[in-house]
Design a protein around this motif. Structure first.
Motif, mmCIF file in Angstrom:
data_model
loop_
_atom_site.group_PDB
_atom_site.id
_atom_site.type_symbol
_atom_site.label_atom_id
_atom_site.label_comp_id
_atom_site.label_asym_id
_atom_site.label_seq_id
_atom_site.Cartn_x
_atom_site.Cartn_y
_atom_site.Cartn_z
ATOM 1 N N TYR A 1 -5.716 -15.336 8.351
ATOM 2 C CA TYR A 1 -4.336 -15.856 8.237
ATOM 3 C C TYR A 1 -3.352 -14.738 7.884
ATOM 4 O O TYR A 1 -2.342 -14.541 8.563
ATOM 5 N N PHE A 2 -3.663 -13.983 6.831
ATOM 6 C CA PHE A 2 -2.719 -12.938 6.424
ATOM 7 C C PHE A 2 -2.679 -11.798 7.451
ATOM 8 O O PHE A 2 -1.626 -11.181 7.660
ATOM 9 N N SER B 1 -7.043 -4.816 4.079
ATOM 10 C CA SER B 1 -7.415 -4.071 5.282
ATOM 11 C C SER B 1 -6.938 -4.806 6.539
ATOM 12 O O SER B 1 -6.616 -4.188 7.535
ATOM 13 N N ALA B 2 -6.874 -6.143 6.448
ATOM 14 C CA ALA B 2 -6.365 -6.894 7.588
ATOM 15 C C ALA B 2 -4.867 -6.711 7.769
ATOM 16 O O ALA B 2 -4.348 -6.808 8.882
ATOM 17 N N TYR C 1 -3.653 -8.190 15.226
ATOM 18 C CA TYR C 1 -4.849 -8.421 14.415
ATOM 19 C C TYR C 1 -6.115 -8.178 15.232
ATOM 20 O O TYR C 1 -7.072 -7.559 14.759
ATOM 21 N N LEU C 2 -6.097 -8.646 16.489
ATOM 22 C CA LEU C 2 -7.284 -8.450 17.333
ATOM 23 C C LEU C 2 -7.512 -6.970 17.639
ATOM 24 O O LEU C 2 -8.653 -6.531 17.793
ATOM 25 N N LYS C 3 -6.391 -6.213 17.704
ATOM 26 C CA LYS C 3 -6.549 -4.780 17.977
ATOM 27 C C LYS C 3 -7.293 -4.066 16.857
ATOM 28 O O LYS C 3 -7.880 -3.012 17.059
ATOM 29 N N TYR D 1 0.684 -13.081 -2.637
ATOM 30 C CA TYR D 1 -0.775 -13.139 -2.730
ATOM 31 C C TYR D 1 -1.263 -13.541 -4.127
ATOM 32 O O TYR D 1 -2.453 -13.757 -4.326
ATOM 33 N N VAL D 2 -0.335 -13.634 -5.079
ATOM 34 C CA VAL D 2 -0.736 -13.942 -6.452
ATOM 35 C C VAL D 2 -1.405 -15.306 -6.566
ATOM 36 O O VAL D 2 -2.468 -15.420 -7.207
#
Lengths: 230, 246
Positions: A123-124, A215-216, A134-136, A77-78
């Protein structure tokens, strides 16, 4: 600055594409950051000198911030987070150059940054948890929260955009008005304040982007990466 | 408020390109060099830990070897002491035996030398006494001595068993001679006198032959065919010497 910062004037066109001031300034910032990055990393050694130590300190601080905020291994993520911070910081500070209007004082640039963060969250999130996982997350903590979570997904990005735009644009606007009304040296304290505001806004935008992306990723992902890191 | 969508799209692309550029040429090289340094540091730490463990193991081995050396040294010292003690005992025993043997040899030599000295002394005393007697007898007249010894030998003849006396007397019939030995040659008168006296003592006529022998010192001896009658100082001295030796 006598015209409204909310309006954009086309400097020239490339085919049908109108090239506005923020785009040109962004290109200049890109070129400057690229050159500075290449110069800074052209002679990296295992025994760092003073300048390399400062660079490693900056990158290390970004990594520590990611690790503390997102609670994941920071390396993937940098580039994203670091580039957002550096670009916003230098864009905000570009107002110090006479005749240069900061790109972040225009809603298009801030919206572009918000779109990138929005896409990065998706994306992440999908990369860490899968599409279903992710949808959950929209049904957490209960299925009743789905409409609110959907709205929050957009509103938090919108708040991100508006916060940055409002702060930078207002600073530029105020300085322009004072410069119009008062003398040459009167806006200097406000410009110094604008430097501080620019740095703070860059930090806030980056930290909020990290919080949203983190949070994602979810608690499970964060815990897994925390164990892997340890 | 108007939004320029072209600008928004261009800025989005610009930032994405900048993300790629800085990620590729700025953040990644710095993170790689930091990670590489971290690896080197970890490798150094691991090497140091391994070398420390090896040093600890080597020190333990050295301590063990030192303990073995000390134990072996103690064993060697104990063995050397025992060997020295044994050798000392052997040397003492051997020396004692040699001393006892030397003492026994010395005692035997002393006894032997003393016996030899005594024998030499006796022989010397005998010779000295013979010489003294000879010199003393030189002052006594020959006929007195002859008369004395002749009387004594006659008395001795008388004391002989009859068979021995007859054996001498039978020399005439057997054709054998009876020898008369004196220390000095006799004159004819003395020979006749001795012949008459001895024939009277034996009670028969004897075929006498005279011979002088200075070894008998003084006296007269009669050597018959089977019997010898001695009345001389040489015979007396010999008898005395045997008695002293006994």
């Amino acid at each position: 600055m006598i015209e409204s910062p909310l309006t954009l004037s086309t400097l020239f066109r490339i085919g049908p594409i109108p090239i506005t001031g923020p785009v040109v300034v962004t290109w200049g910032l890109m070129a400057a950051l690229t050159v500075l990055g290449l110069l800074a990393t052209r002679a990296l050694t295992l025994s760092p000198n003073r300048y390399q130590t400062v660079l490693e300190l900056v990158v290390g601080a970004i990594e520590d911030q990611i690790r503390a905020t997102m609670r994941v291994e920071p390396r993937p993520y940098v580039p994203m987070v670091g580039t957002l911070f550096l670009f916003i910081l230098f864009a905000n500070w570009s107002s110090l150059i006479p005749g240069v209007e900061p790109p972040t004082a225009h809603i298009e640039t801030d919206a572009a940054l918000g779109v990138i963060v929005f896409a990065a969250i998706i994306y992440f999130g999908i990369r860490a948890r899968g599409v279903g996982g992710y949808l959950k997350t929209f049904a957490e903590p209960s299925i009743v929260m789905i409409p609110l979570n959907l709205v929050e997904t957009f509103t938090r990005t919108f708040s991100l955009i508006v916060r940055l735009f409002g702060n930078v644009m207002s600073g530029v606007f105020i300085i322009g008005i004072i410069l119009t009304l008062a003398g040459l040296l009167v806006p200097i304290p406000l410009m110094a304040l604008e430097l501080l505001v620019g740095a703070i806004q860059a930090y806030i935008f980056t930290v909020l982007a990290m919080v949203f992306i983190g949070s994602a990723l979810g608690e499970r992902r964060a815990r897994h990466e925390e164990e892997g890191r340890s | 408020m108007h939004i320029d969508w072209w600008t928004l799209a261009l800025q989005t692309v610009n930032v994405l390109i900048l993300v790629w550029i800085l990620g590729r040429f700025f953040f990644r090289p710095i993170m790689e060099v930091v990670a590489k340094r971290q690896q080197e540091a970890n490798k150094l730490l691991e090497d140091a830990a391994r070398e420390r463990d090896e040093a600890v193991n080597m020190r333990a081995e050295a301590d063990k070897v030192r303990a073995n050396i000390a134990a072996r040294r103690e064993d060697l010292i104990a063995a050397a002491r025992a060997e020295v003690q044994s050798e000392k005992q052997n040397m003492l025993a051997q020396t004692s035996q040699e001393l006892a043997k030397l003492r026994a040899d010395a005692d035997a030599a002393i006894v032997r030398d003393r016996a030899a000295a005594e024998a030499q002394l006796i022989a010397h005393a005998g010779d000295l006494s013979v010489e003294i007697a000879r010199r003393l007898l030189g002052r006594v007249p020959h006929r007195v001595l002859l008369r004395t010894f002749l009387d004594e030998i006659c008395a001795e003849v008388q004391s002989l068993p009859a068979e021995a006396r007859d054996g001498v007397a039978a020399a005439v019939t057997t054709g054998r001679q009876v020898e008369v030995v004196t220390a000095a040659p006799l004159s004819d008168q003395e020979m006749q006198n001795v012949s008459a006296t001895l024939e009277k003592a034996f009670g028969a006529e004897l075929p006498l032959v005279f011979r002088s022998d200075p070894a008998i010192i003084a006296g007269i001896e009669v050597h018959g065919p089977n019997t010898i009658i001695r009345n001389s100082w040489a015979a007396d001295l010999e008898r005395i010497r045997r008695e002293l030796k006994a």
